[in-house]
Design a protein around this motif. Structure first.
Motif, PDB file in Angstrom:
ATOM      1  N   ILE A  56       0.835  -1.201   0.000  1.00  0.00           N
ATOM      2  CA  ILE A  56       0.000   0.000   0.000  1.00  0.00           C
ATOM      3  C   ILE A  56       0.870   1.251   0.000  1.00  0.00           C
ATOM      4  CG2 ILE A  56      -1.676   1.327   1.353  1.00  0.00           C
ATOM      5  CD1 ILE A  56      -2.889  -1.376   2.216  1.00  0.00           C
ATOM      6  N   TRP A  57       1.919   1.277   0.797  1.00  0.00           N
ATOM      7  CA  TRP A  57       2.828   2.435   0.816  1.00  0.00           C
ATOM      8  C   TRP A  57       3.502   2.629  -0.540  1.00  0.00           C
ATOM      9  CZ3 TRP A  57       2.888   6.519   3.605  1.00  0.00           C
ATOM     10  CH2 TRP A  57       2.470   6.492   4.929  1.00  0.00           C
ATOM     11  N   ALA A  58       3.932   1.544  -1.155  1.00  0.00           N
ATOM     12  CA  ALA A  58       4.567   1.643  -2.476  1.00  0.00           C
ATOM     13  C   ALA A  58       3.573   2.182  -3.505  1.00  0.00           C
ATOM     14  CB  ALA A  58       5.105   0.281  -2.905  1.00  0.00           C
ATOM     15  N   SER A  59       2.358   1.698  -3.470  1.00  0.00           N
ATOM     16  CA  SER A  59       1.333   2.183  -4.392  1.00  0.00           C
ATOM     17  C   SER A  59       1.050   3.662  -4.161  1.00  0.00           C
ATOM     18  CB  SER A  59       0.045   1.381  -4.221  1.00  0.00           C
ATOM     19  OG  SER A  59       0.239   0.054  -4.611  1.00  0.00           O
ATOM     20  N   THR A  60       0.986   4.065  -2.899  1.00  0.00           N
ATOM     21  CA  THR A  60       0.742   5.465  -2.571  1.00  0.00           C
ATOM     22  C   THR A  60       1.850   6.348  -3.125  1.00  0.00           C
ATOM     23  OG1 THR A  60      -0.434   4.801  -0.570  1.00  0.00           O
ATOM     24  CG2 THR A  60       0.341   7.084  -0.672  1.00  0.00           C
TER      25      THR A  60
END
Length: 74
Positions: A56-60
């Motif tokens: 999720i952090w990478a996608s954000t």
């Protein structure tokens, strides 16, 4: 200095816009495909990370980068 502030505002607005659009898109696809968990991206992308939270952090970060780039390049 005025140009710098304008660009910084564009970067910030673009980043938040990209995050918002990316999140809503991912949430829509997760709902439509009845995923048991929120999927920020394709399962193949998520599988590259040790935890779901890291994905999720990478996608954000990717969504923010796309949003920033789309406004600054104008």
């Amino acid at each position: 200095m005025k140009n710098f502030k304008r660009r910084l505002l564009q970067l910030t607005f673009g980043a938040f816009s990209g995050i918002g659009i990316g999140f809503l898109t991912a949430l829509t696809f997760s709902t439509v495909f009845k995923a048991a968990n929120f999927l920020p991206s394709a399962p193949q992308f998520v599988s590259h990370f040790a935890t779901h939270l890291q994905a999720i952090w990478a996608s954000t970060f990717i969504w923010a980068t796309i949003g920033s780039y789309s406004l600054v390049r104008r």
